[in-house]
Design a protein around this motif. Sequence first.
Motif, PDB file in Angstrom:
ATOM      1  N   ASN A  21       2.656  -5.595  -6.503  1.00  0.00           N
ATOM      2  CA  ASN A  21       4.117  -5.650  -6.346  1.00  0.00           C
ATOM      3  C   ASN A  21       4.534  -6.272  -5.018  1.00  0.00           C
ATOM      4  O   ASN A  21       5.692  -6.659  -4.848  1.00  0.00           O
ATOM      5  CB  ASN A  21       4.710  -4.246  -6.475  1.00  0.00           C
ATOM      6  CG  ASN A  21       4.582  -3.695  -7.885  1.00  0.00           C
ATOM      7  OD1 ASN A  21       4.480  -4.451  -8.839  1.00  0.00           O
ATOM      8  ND2 ASN A  21       4.555  -2.372  -8.007  1.00  0.00           N
ATOM      9  N   LYS A  31      -5.648  -2.184 -17.182  1.00  0.00           N
ATOM     10  CA  LYS A  31      -5.156  -0.811 -17.342  1.00  0.00           C
ATOM     11  C   LYS A  31      -5.645  -0.115 -18.608  1.00  0.00           C
ATOM     12  O   LYS A  31      -6.068   1.054 -18.550  1.00  0.00           O
ATOM     13  CB  LYS A  31      -3.630  -0.803 -17.284  1.00  0.00           C
ATOM     14  CG  LYS A  31      -3.036   0.602 -17.255  1.00  0.00           C
ATOM     15  CD  LYS A  31      -1.522   0.557 -17.061  1.00  0.00           C
ATOM     16  CE  LYS A  31      -0.949   1.972 -17.007  1.00  0.00           C
ATOM     17  NZ  LYS A  31       0.530   1.949 -16.814  1.00  0.00           N
ATOM     18  N   GLU A  70      -2.503  -5.409 -15.386  1.00  0.00           N
ATOM     19  CA  GLU A  70      -2.002  -4.995 -16.706  1.00  0.00           C
ATOM     20  C   GLU A  70      -3.087  -5.113 -17.770  1.00  0.00           C
ATOM     21  O   GLU A  70      -3.161  -4.284 -18.688  1.00  0.00           O
ATOM     22  CB  GLU A  70      -0.788  -5.849 -17.093  1.00  0.00           C
ATOM     23  CG  GLU A  70       0.471  -5.550 -16.292  1.00  0.00           C
ATOM     24  CD  GLU A  70       0.492  -6.255 -14.940  1.00  0.00           C
ATOM     25  OE1 GLU A  70       1.477  -6.059 -14.199  1.00  0.00           O
ATOM     26  OE2 GLU A  70      -0.463  -6.995 -14.622  1.00  0.00           O
ATOM     27  N   PHE A 120      -1.755  -1.716  -7.897  1.00  0.00           N
ATOM     28  CA  PHE A 120      -0.436  -2.109  -8.401  1.00  0.00           C
ATOM     29  C   PHE A 120       0.577  -2.216  -7.249  1.00  0.00           C
ATOM     30  O   PHE A 120       1.471  -3.069  -7.275  1.00  0.00           O
ATOM     31  CB  PHE A 120       0.065  -1.122  -9.455  1.00  0.00           C
ATOM     32  CG  PHE A 120      -0.240  -1.538 -10.867  1.00  0.00           C
ATOM     33  CD1 PHE A 120       0.415  -2.617 -11.451  1.00  0.00           C
ATOM     34  CD2 PHE A 120      -1.179  -0.856 -11.630  1.00  0.00           C
ATOM     35  CE1 PHE A 120       0.146  -3.004 -12.745  1.00  0.00           C
ATOM     36  CE2 PHE A 120      -1.464  -1.241 -12.929  1.00  0.00           C
ATOM     37  CZ  PHE A 120      -0.797  -2.319 -13.490  1.00  0.00           C
ATOM     38  N   TYR A 121       0.435  -1.354  -6.257  1.00  0.00           N
ATOM     39  CA  TYR A 121       1.310  -1.458  -5.084  1.00  0.00           C
ATOM     40  C   TYR A 121       1.127  -2.822  -4.417  1.00  0.00           C
ATOM     41  O   TYR A 121       2.104  -3.488  -4.057  1.00  0.00           O
ATOM     42  CB  TYR A 121       1.001  -0.339  -4.091  1.00  0.00           C
ATOM     43  CG  TYR A 121       1.781  -0.451  -2.794  1.00  0.00           C
ATOM     44  CD1 TYR A 121       3.093  -0.026  -2.708  1.00  0.00           C
ATOM     45  CD2 TYR A 121       1.180  -1.014  -1.659  1.00  0.00           C
ATOM     46  CE1 TYR A 121       3.806  -0.153  -1.525  1.00  0.00           C
ATOM     47  CE2 TYR A 121       1.888  -1.151  -0.478  1.00  0.00           C
ATOM     48  CZ  TYR A 121       3.200  -0.718  -0.419  1.00  0.00           C
ATOM     49  OH  TYR A 121       3.907  -0.862   0.748  1.00  0.00           O
ATOM     50  N   ASP A 162      -9.122   1.706  -7.585  1.00  0.00           N
ATOM     51  CA  ASP A 162      -7.936   2.573  -7.629  1.00  0.00           C
ATOM     52  C   ASP A 162      -6.790   1.720  -8.156  1.00  0.00           C
ATOM     53  O   ASP A 162      -6.098   1.029  -7.392  1.00  0.00           O
ATOM     54  CB  ASP A 162      -7.636   3.110  -6.230  1.00  0.00           C
ATOM     55  CG  ASP A 162      -6.445   4.063  -6.199  1.00  0.00           C
ATOM     56  OD1 ASP A 162      -5.671   4.101  -7.184  1.00  0.00           O
ATOM     57  OD2 ASP A 162      -6.273   4.752  -5.183  1.00  0.00           O
ATOM     58  N   LEU A 163      -6.598   1.752  -9.466  1.00  0.00           N
ATOM     59  CA  LEU A 163      -5.653   0.832 -10.095  1.00  0.00           C
ATOM     60  C   LEU A 163      -4.224   1.065  -9.609  1.00  0.00           C
ATOM     61  O   LEU A 163      -3.475   0.106  -9.365  1.00  0.00           O
ATOM     62  CB  LEU A 163      -5.732   0.978 -11.619  1.00  0.00           C
ATOM     63  CG  LEU A 163      -5.216  -0.207 -12.439  1.00  0.00           C
ATOM     64  CD1 LEU A 163      -6.007  -1.466 -12.122  1.00  0.00           C
ATOM     65  CD2 LEU A 163      -5.283   0.104 -13.918  1.00  0.00           C
ATOM     66  N   GLU A 164      -3.838   2.320  -9.447  1.00  0.00           N
ATOM     67  CA  GLU A 164      -2.476   2.627  -9.012  1.00  0.00           C
ATOM     68  C   GLU A 164      -2.194   2.019  -7.641  1.00  0.00           C
ATOM     69  O   GLU A 164      -1.136   1.422  -7.407  1.00  0.00           O
ATOM     70  CB  GLU A 164      -2.266   4.140  -8.978  1.00  0.00           C
ATOM     71  CG  GLU A 164      -0.851   4.555  -8.620  1.00  0.00           C
ATOM     72  CD  GLU A 164      -0.643   6.064  -8.671  1.00  0.00           C
ATOM     73  OE1 GLU A 164       0.369   6.537  -8.122  1.00  0.00           O
ATOM     74  OE2 GLU A 164      -1.503   6.763  -9.253  1.00  0.00           O
ATOM     75  N   ALA A 165      -3.159   2.138  -6.732  1.00  0.00           N
ATOM     76  CA  ALA A 165      -2.987   1.569  -5.395  1.00  0.00           C
ATOM     77  C   ALA A 165      -2.961   0.044  -5.448  1.00  0.00           C
ATOM     78  O   ALA A 165      -2.227  -0.594  -4.682  1.00  0.00           O
ATOM     79  CB  ALA A 165      -4.106   2.050  -4.472  1.00  0.00           C
TER      80      ALA A 165
END
Length: 376
Positions: free
Chosen positions: A84, A97, A94, A80-81, A75-78
């Motif tokens: 960060n 993606k 990156e 990224f959290y 789950d790439l979006e998760a």
Amino acid sequence: MIQRVGVIGGGQLAWMMAGAAKQLDLELIVQTPHADDPAVGVATEVILAPVGDAQATGRLAQKCDVITFENEFVDLEALFYLKNQGVRFAPSLESLKPLLDKYHQREYLASIGLPVPLFTALVDPTEPLDFTFPLVLKARRHGYDGQGTFIIKSSDELINTYNQLKSVPLLIEEFIPYTQELAVIAARNDSGEVVVYPVVETQQKNQVCHRVIVPAQVSLKIQSQVEDLSRHLLNELQAVGVFGIELFLTPDETILVNEIAPRTHNSGHYTLDACKISQFEMQLRSVAGLPLGTANLNCDAAVMVNLLGYEEAHHDYAEKRKTLASIPNAYVHWYGKTESRPGRKLGHVTVKATGNQANYSKLLKIADTIENLWYS
């Protein structure tokens, strides 16, 4: 200094990475869903959770210095959290993606000037196409070992397959009448050092790799082109890690990029025995910030044959493995999986060759012998 490496995924790729970690005095912590996954028994520590469970990855991050990947079903979006919040991933998120969705991957490869087959996203199978049949239909995510890939021969077949797959996002591309399927493993570290392994020929059946011949019987020009495009890709991505690159060679000696795997790859399993540094050690060297070293062969040639399941069974095939190990210069790798089913990768055999034994036709005969022993 990096000492503890986390791995998302605990299959045979992480299992083979564990041996390299021991050589480099690194600790491997694995996130994997099943207690009987191959890497569970060899990892320093295990977090039992699905690979897409980002909360579990957060727990993994607390135990290691950097996280790398055995597969791309994340789950790439998760993630990224987590990135960060300071979690370090290698390859970077990156660089992953543009590669995880096959349609986006095609767009990215074309945008950086790499040659790819003609392609488009499939939205409505009844609309006119800019392709002639046969064509290739692919699931844009989560396809591997031939799963999610279909050779389509007619409009009716396209519509029927589309309806069977329902809401799965799809990509279509031209069918390439290639003369050879090629592959190469390439690695890059944070300092920009890139190494490229020898170009290999992969021999597939039903979109599943059965054999790898190294080095591929191709011209110096093709070898140079493959090395150049590999370096270009990894530098454009600013990648850190090992990448598997699959290619087509057409009758007019044109190279087309088929797919990119942002991880160690089946086409590179021969490196465990036939190279001075395996792809698994190279992966760890790259993510740990170590010098990459050499990707050279330690023999003249080699053949790798996948041991695929051919029945529904719980079996360790000990006698067959013993017979395979008796082949001169053979190295049998068994992944410790407890369940066999058709097409499942249970292990592989690599045979190294030198001198007259490195002849291409002799390597094919060795591969035939292995398959005859295994599938009989």
